[in-house]
Write a protein that holds these residues in place. Structure first.
Motif: not given
Length: 366
Positions: A134-153
Motif C-alpha cells: 500500500g506504500v513504497k517500501r522504505d526500511y528506514g520509515k519501517a524502523a521508525e514506526w517499529y521503534q515508536r510501537g516498541s517504545d509504546a510497549g
C-alpha cells in the motif's frame, strides 16, 4: 536392517531477516462514553427541516402547561463525526489488512497512530513500509514506526525491530539492541521472540552459548504453541541437550508440532511411531504421516516412504510408487544407493511408469 532411522538434526541460527510481523493484533482504544440523551419535551414539536439535537428544558418550565408553538431557534450544531479508530466494535485497520486493502489499512493506521497514539497502528505502519504494501517500501520509515510501537510497549514491534537490527535493515546492524528487544518481547509472551533468542544462545556467536538458557526459551515458545520451538525442544529431549534426556517428552512435542504441519516434526514423529520409540508402535499412522510429509516436498520423507514401498514393510509393496518417490528425492539431493539396488529388478514397463509419475510430480513431464 532398520528401514526407518532417526534423522540427525542440527539446529542453526535461522533468524528471520525481514521486518515482517507474522501476526499483528490491533486492538481499538476504549470507546468514548455516549452523550447523555436529552430529556423528553412535553411541548409540541417545533418545526425544523431535519431532526437536530435539542437543548434540555429547565425543570420549572417542564412543569408548565404546553405553550403555543414558537418559531424554532437556530439549530444546534451536529456532533463531530468520530474517527474510524473510535469504533469499539470493528478493527478497521487489521480488517483492511487481512482483505488485502493495504492502502486503506495504511490510511486508517496513520489516522489511528496520529490521533489515538495506538501502538498497534504504529506496528502496522512498520509492517506496511517494511513489505511495500500500500506504500513504497522504505526500511528506514519501517524502523521508525517499529521503534515508536516498541517504545509504546508493543511486543510485535519489538520483535520486528529486533529482526531489522540483526539484518541491518533500516539502519546499521546492532546485535546488542536486537538481543534486548528480543528479550523484552519474549518477556511479554511473544513466542517468535523467545524462539529466535533461543537460537542466538544456541549459535554462540551473538551471545555466549548457553544450552540450558536456550532450552528454557524454547520451552517458553513451545508452551505458547510455536511448532518450530516444539520441534527444536523435542530434539533437545531426544539427545539430552540442555535438558535431561526424555524420549516420551520428545515424542509428545513432535506430535504437537506435527499437528501444526511442521514437516520436520512429521518425519521424526513418523519414524518414532514406526519404530515404537517413546510411543506405542503404529505403522499405519507412521506411513500416513510419511505420505503427508512426502507430498509437502520433504526429501527425507520421500526417501523413507520409498524404502517402505520397495520392501512392503508396514504398507503393501509397490515398486512403481517406490521408484517415483526415490526419483523425486534424488532430484532434491537425497540419493540412496541401497535403494537403487532394491529397485534394480523392475521391468522396463514399470520403470517407465515410475519415471513418468516422477516427472508429473516434479512438473517436468511432456
Amino acid at each position: 536392517m532398520s528401514l526407518l532411522r532417526p534423522i540427525a538434526v542440527v539446529l542453526g541460527c535461522a533468524v528471520l531477516t525481514t521486518g515482517a510481523v507474522a501476526q499483528i493484533s490491533l486492538t481499538p482504544p476504549a470507546a468514548q462514553a455516549p452523550a447523555s440523551k436529552p430529556a423528553p419535551k412535553k411541548e409540541a414539536p417545533k418545526p425544523a427541516p431535519k431532526p437536530k439535537a435539542a437543548a434540555e428544558k429547565p425543570k420549572a418550565a417542564a412543569e408548565k402547561k404546553p405553550a403555543a408553538p414558537k418559531p424554532s431557534p437556530s439549530p444546534s450544531p451536529s456532533p463531530t463525526p468520530t474517527h474510524p479508530f473510535d469504533d469499539p466494535n470493528v478493527d478497521l485497520v487489521y480488517g483492511a489488512y487481512q482483505r488485502g486493502l493495504y492502502k486503506t489499512a495504511f490510511d486508517l493506521a496513520t489516522n489511528r497512530a496520529s490521533y489515538a497514539r495506538d501502538p498497534k497502528a504504529m506496528t502496522m505502519l512498520g509492517e506496511l513500509y517494511a513489505n511495500g504494501l500500500g506504500v513504497k517500501r522504505d526500511y528506514g520509515k519501517a524502523a521508525e514506526w517499529y521503534q515508536r510501537g516498541s517504545d509504546a510497549g508493543d511486543r510485535e514491534a519489538m520483535f520486528a525491530l529486533a529482526m531489522m537490527r540483526l539484518a541491518g535493515r533500516g539502519g546499521p546492524v546492532n546485535k546488542d539492541e536486537a538481543v534486548k528487544l528480543l528479550a523484552s518481547s519474549a518477556k511479554l509472551g511473544n513466542p517468535k521472540a523467545a524462539y529466535n533468542l533461543a537460537l542466538l544462545y544456541l549459535d554462540g556467536q551473538t551471545l555466549p552459548q548457553d544450552l540450558k538458557r536456550c532450552a528454557e526459551l524454547l520451552r517458553m515458545a513451545a508452551d505458547a504453541g510455536s511448532p518450530e520451538a516444539q520441534y527444536a525442544l523435542a530434539t533437545f529431549y531426544k539427545e539430552g541437550t540442555g535438558v535431561p534426556k526424555d524420549l516420551e517428552k520428545s515424542v509428545r512435542l513432535l506430535q504437537a508440532a506435527s499437528l501444526a504441519d511442521n514437516v520436520d516434526a512429521e518425519v521424526e514423529y513418523a519414524i518414532a511411531l514406526y519404530n515404537g520409540s517413546g510411543t506405542p508402535r503404529n505403522q499405519p499412522a507412521a506411513v500416513a504421516l510419511l505420505r503427508k510429509a512426502a507430498r509437502q516436498n520433504s526429501p527425507i520423507a520421500q526417501n523413507r516412504l520409498a524404502r517402505l514401498l520397495a520392501t512392503g514393510q508396514g504398507v503393501p509393496q509397490d515398486k512403481v510408487e517406490a521408484l517415483k518417490w526415490h526419483t523425486v528425492a534424488k532430484t532434491a539431493g537425497k540419493g540412496d544407493p541401497e535403494l537403487d539396488e532394491m529397485l534394480l529388478d523392475m521391468s522396463p514397463q514399470d520403470r517407465a511408469k515410475a519415471e513418468e509419475a516422477a516427472r508429473n510430480w516434479l512438473g517436468t513431464g511432456k
